[in-house]
Design an enzyme around this catalytic site. Structure first.
Site, PDB file in Angstrom:
ATOM      1  N   ASP A 113       0.861  -1.168   0.000  1.00  0.00           N
ATOM      2  CA  ASP A 113       0.000   0.000   0.000  1.00  0.00           C
ATOM      3  C   ASP A 113       0.907   1.230   0.000  1.00  0.00           C
ATOM      4  O   ASP A 113       2.087   1.144   0.341  1.00  0.00           O
ATOM      5  CB  ASP A 113      -0.891  -0.027   1.240  1.00  0.00           C
ATOM      6  CG  ASP A 113      -1.742   1.217   1.375  1.00  0.00           C
ATOM      7  OD1 ASP A 113      -2.452   1.559   0.416  1.00  0.00           O
ATOM      8  OD2 ASP A 113      -1.660   1.860   2.442  1.00  0.00           O
ATOM      9  N   ASP A 145      -0.224   5.196   0.762  1.00  0.00           N
ATOM     10  CA  ASP A 145      -0.526   6.180   1.799  1.00  0.00           C
ATOM     11  C   ASP A 145      -0.678   5.492   3.152  1.00  0.00           C
ATOM     12  O   ASP A 145      -1.499   4.591   3.321  1.00  0.00           O
ATOM     13  CB  ASP A 145      -1.815   6.926   1.474  1.00  0.00           C
ATOM     14  CG  ASP A 145      -1.730   7.696   0.162  1.00  0.00           C
ATOM     15  OD1 ASP A 145      -0.639   8.180  -0.159  1.00  0.00           O
ATOM     16  OD2 ASP A 145      -2.753   7.806  -0.535  1.00  0.00           O
TER      17      ASP A 145
END
Length: 229
Positions: A18, A20
């Site tokens: 991922d 953010d």
């Protein structure tokens, strides 16, 4: 714990990250873009700490929350619905200008990516952020060279917590269920990994809407990606 511990003492052949809240603290950029958008609409700014609680489900949901002033934005008011498309367009324009201006790489990330690169691990970013913003942010922060593939929230027809983006990235990098790991910070990441049938590592420092990360059911929870080495 070492990442190798998830694969019977073997390092993963494919690692999906991922963006953010996992690799990058991008909330300062997002908050600046949200607040500028709200001010352009004649509304009060939300502020950094509020925006941190709204990040993780993609830009449309972020702006829905910003317009409603709360994480639980459904049902939206008629006024918010009428504003939504214009607000999202303004946000995209503002974020395009601010992307990477204030964001920072979390401690331990670069060491982890370097170690995986040296072990010939193929890596991809799988995020709910619109794809157009991912490459520029990775380049701005010096992370771009580590990743062979980027899957944004609008790359496919579905996004996390649907497992399809993870499976797409895994297959594109010639991985398998037994050699691929997902690393994220939120329920969307863990749920997507579980649905895909691959192990998941969750970090404690990211954006999980104030909920305890240890309760998500990840295979491992770490305070820094350097712990995986």
């Amino acid at each position: 714990m070492s990442l190798a511990g998830l694969f019977n003492a073997r390092w993963p052949g494919v690692a999906l990250f991922d963006l953010d809240g996992t690799l990058v603290d991008s909330a300062p950029d997002l908050a600046a873009a949200v607040d500028r958008t709200l001010e352009q609409l004649g509304r009060k700014p939300a502020g950094l700490e509020q925006v941190r609680q709204w990040v993780g489900h993609g830009s449309p949901v972020l702006m829905r929350r910003a317009l409603a002033g709360k994480a639980d934005w459904e049902p939206a008011s008629a006024a918010d619905d009428a504003l939504f498309n214009d607000a999202l367009a303004l946000f995209f324009n503002n974020y395009r200008q601010l992307n990477g201006k204030h964001a920072v790489v979390y401690p331990g990330v670069k060491a982890c990516l370097e170690a995986l690169s040296k072990r010939s691990c193929s890596m991809a970013v799988v995020t709910n952020k619109p794809e157009q913003f991912v490459g520029p942010l990775l380049k701005q922060l010096g992370l771009e060279r580590h990743f062979k593939l980027v899957i944004g929230g609008d790359t496919l027809d579905t996004k996390k917590p649907d497992p399809a983006p993870l499976l797409h990235a895994m297959n594109a990098l010639h991985g398998s269920l037994g050699t691929t790991v997902m690393v994220g910070d939120s329920a969307a990441d863990v749920s997507a990994a579980q649905a895909a049938g691959i192990p998941c590592v969750a970090v404690t420092y990211g954006y999980n809407f104030g909920q305890p990360v240890h309760a998500l059911g990840a295979d491992a929870v770490v305070d820094s990606l350097s712990e995986l080495l």
